[in-house]
Design a protein around this motif. Structure first.
Motif, PDB file in Angstrom:
ATOM      1  N   UNK A   1       0.841  -1.180   0.000  1.00  7.70           N
ATOM      2  CA  UNK A   1       0.000   0.000   0.000  1.00  7.70           C
ATOM      3  C   UNK A   1       0.888   1.246   0.000  1.00  7.70           C
ATOM      4  N   UNK A   2       0.595   2.197  -0.884  1.00  2.00           N
ATOM      5  CA  UNK A   2       1.481   3.344  -1.048  1.00  2.00           C
ATOM      6  C   UNK A   2       1.429   4.368   0.072  1.00  2.00           C
ATOM      7  N   UNK A   3       0.471   4.304   0.960  1.00  2.00           N
ATOM      8  CA  UNK A   3       0.318   5.343   1.976  1.00  2.00           C
ATOM      9  C   UNK A   3      -0.683   6.385   1.528  1.00  2.00           C
ATOM     10  N   UNK A   4      -0.962   7.310   2.409  1.00  2.00           N
ATOM     11  CA  UNK A   4      -1.954   8.347   2.139  1.00  2.00           C
ATOM     12  C   UNK A   4      -1.217   9.648   1.831  1.00  2.00           C
ATOM     13  N   UNK A   5      -1.308  10.127   0.589  1.00  4.20           N
ATOM     14  CA  UNK A   5      -0.629  11.378   0.262  1.00  4.20           C
ATOM     15  C   UNK A   5      -1.348  12.577   0.876  1.00  4.20           C
ATOM     16  N   UNK A   6      -0.591  13.651   1.074  1.00  2.00           N
ATOM     17  CA  UNK A   6      -1.120  14.925   1.572  1.00  2.00           C
ATOM     18  C   UNK A   6      -1.279  15.891   0.414  1.00  2.00           C
ATOM     19  N   UNK A   7      -2.357  16.670   0.445  1.00  2.00           N
ATOM     20  CA  UNK A   7      -2.523  17.792  -0.470  1.00  2.00           C
ATOM     21  C   UNK A   7      -2.961  18.998   0.360  1.00  2.00           C
ATOM     22  N   UNK A  21     -16.358  12.521  -9.682  1.00  2.00           N
ATOM     23  CA  UNK A  21     -16.476  11.389  -8.765  1.00  2.00           C
ATOM     24  C   UNK A  21     -15.738  11.566  -7.455  1.00  2.00           C
ATOM     25  N   UNK A  22     -14.961  12.629  -7.318  1.00  2.00           N
ATOM     26  CA  UNK A  22     -14.190  12.849  -6.095  1.00  2.00           C
ATOM     27  C   UNK A  22     -15.114  13.277  -4.957  1.00  2.00           C
ATOM     28  N   UNK A  23     -14.738  12.852  -3.742  1.00  2.00           N
ATOM     29  CA  UNK A  23     -15.566  13.073  -2.561  1.00  2.00           C
ATOM     30  C   UNK A  23     -14.720  13.702  -1.459  1.00  2.00           C
ATOM     31  N   UNK A  24     -15.319  14.627  -0.693  1.00  2.00           N
ATOM     32  CA  UNK A  24     -14.685  15.183   0.496  1.00  2.00           C
ATOM     33  C   UNK A  24     -15.408  14.624   1.712  1.00  2.00           C
ATOM     34  N   UNK A  76     -14.678   1.801  -4.087  1.00  2.00           N
ATOM     35  CA  UNK A  76     -13.235   1.565  -4.205  1.00  2.00           C
ATOM     36  C   UNK A  76     -12.623   2.422  -5.306  1.00  2.00           C
ATOM     37  N   UNK A  77     -13.431   2.866  -6.267  1.00  2.00           N
ATOM     38  CA  UNK A  77     -12.924   3.693  -7.370  1.00  2.00           C
ATOM     39  C   UNK A  77     -12.882   5.180  -7.005  1.00  2.00           C
ATOM     40  N   UNK A 101     -10.448  -1.236   1.938  1.00  2.00           N
ATOM     41  CA  UNK A 101     -10.780  -1.396   0.528  1.00  2.00           C
ATOM     42  C   UNK A 101     -11.070  -0.133  -0.243  1.00  2.00           C
ATOM     43  N   UNK A 102     -10.685   1.012   0.313  1.00  2.00           N
ATOM     44  CA  UNK A 102     -10.836   2.293  -0.379  1.00  2.00           C
ATOM     45  C   UNK A 102      -9.429   2.833  -0.662  1.00  2.00           C
ATOM     46  N   UNK A 103      -8.810   2.399  -1.764  1.00  2.00           N
ATOM     47  CA  UNK A 103      -7.385   2.682  -1.981  1.00  2.00           C
ATOM     48  C   UNK A 103      -7.041   4.135  -2.302  1.00  2.00           C
ATOM     49  N   UNK A 104      -8.000   4.918  -2.782  1.00  2.00           N
ATOM     50  CA  UNK A 104      -7.695   6.278  -3.240  1.00  2.00           C
ATOM     51  C   UNK A 104      -7.970   7.311  -2.152  1.00  2.00           C
ATOM     52  N   UNK A 105      -7.262   7.187  -1.043  1.00  2.00           N
ATOM     53  CA  UNK A 105      -7.415   8.087   0.099  1.00  2.00           C
ATOM     54  C   UNK A 105      -6.369   9.187   0.028  1.00  2.00           C
ATOM     55  N   UNK A 106      -6.821  10.430   0.197  1.00  2.00           N
ATOM     56  CA  UNK A 106      -5.926  11.583   0.178  1.00  2.00           C
ATOM     57  C   UNK A 106      -6.224  12.430   1.417  1.00  2.00           C
ATOM     58  N   UNK A 107      -5.188  12.813   2.137  1.00  5.56           N
ATOM     59  CA  UNK A 107      -5.331  13.619   3.340  1.00  5.56           C
ATOM     60  C   UNK A 107      -5.236  15.103   3.000  1.00  5.56           C
ATOM     61  N   UNK A 108      -6.149  15.901   3.554  1.00  6.36           N
ATOM     62  CA  UNK A 108      -6.091  17.354   3.382  1.00  6.36           C
ATOM     63  C   UNK A 108      -5.213  17.918   4.501  1.00  6.36           C
TER      64      UNK A 108
END
Length: 138
Positions: A1-7, A21-24, A76-77, A101-108
């Motif tokens: 797992x790549x980890x959760x990137x920060x933006x 399709x992006x969600x906050x 998951x998408x 199972x939600x691989x596309x997680x991004x941290x604000x």
């Protein structure tokens, strides 16, 4: 797992604007949503998803967090941007979401209010509010 990137909050807002399709997901507590405010995505034709990572007042981790994501329509998408007060709870929520199972997680990064300033106040030196992004009282 790549980890959760920060933006940054501004990067998250731009991504939410550019990806239908992006969600906050705001993982703060009900008390924080009510007294501090919530991001306002109405100009994007979206609503922020409110799911607490920790349950107030005990602050125990919400064991049903992945189930709540699914009920909110997150798949998951989905690219999911997680936000909290300052970026710590949202990172933990993103990590747990990836494991569920939600691989596309991004941290604000810096969250909704950001770090404290010299006077001990939040919302002035970093975060969603300080970057001038839309928000509202709930």
């Amino acid at each position: 797992m790549p980890g959760v990137p920060d933006v940054t909050p501004s990067e998250a807002f731009a991504a939410l604007q550019g990806d239908p399709g992006a969600v906050l997901v705001d993982v703060r507590t009900d008390a924080e949503w009510n007294f501090v405010g919530v991001p306002d995505l109405s100009a994007l034709g979206k609503q922020v998803v409110l799911i607490p990572w920790q349950v107030f007042p005990s602050m125990q981790v919400n064991d049903h967090f992945p189930e709540h994501l699914r009920r909110a329509g997150v798949t998951a998408e989905s690219k999911v941007y997680y936000i909290c007060r300052s970026g710590a709870r949202s990172l933990a929520a993103g990590q747990a979401a990836q494991l569920a199972g939600f691989p596309h997680a991004i941290n604000v990064r810096d969250g909704f209010e950001g770090p404290v300033d010299a006077e001990g106040h939040r919302g002035t030196v970093g975060g969603w509010k300080a970057e001038g992004l839309p928000w509202r009282q709930r």
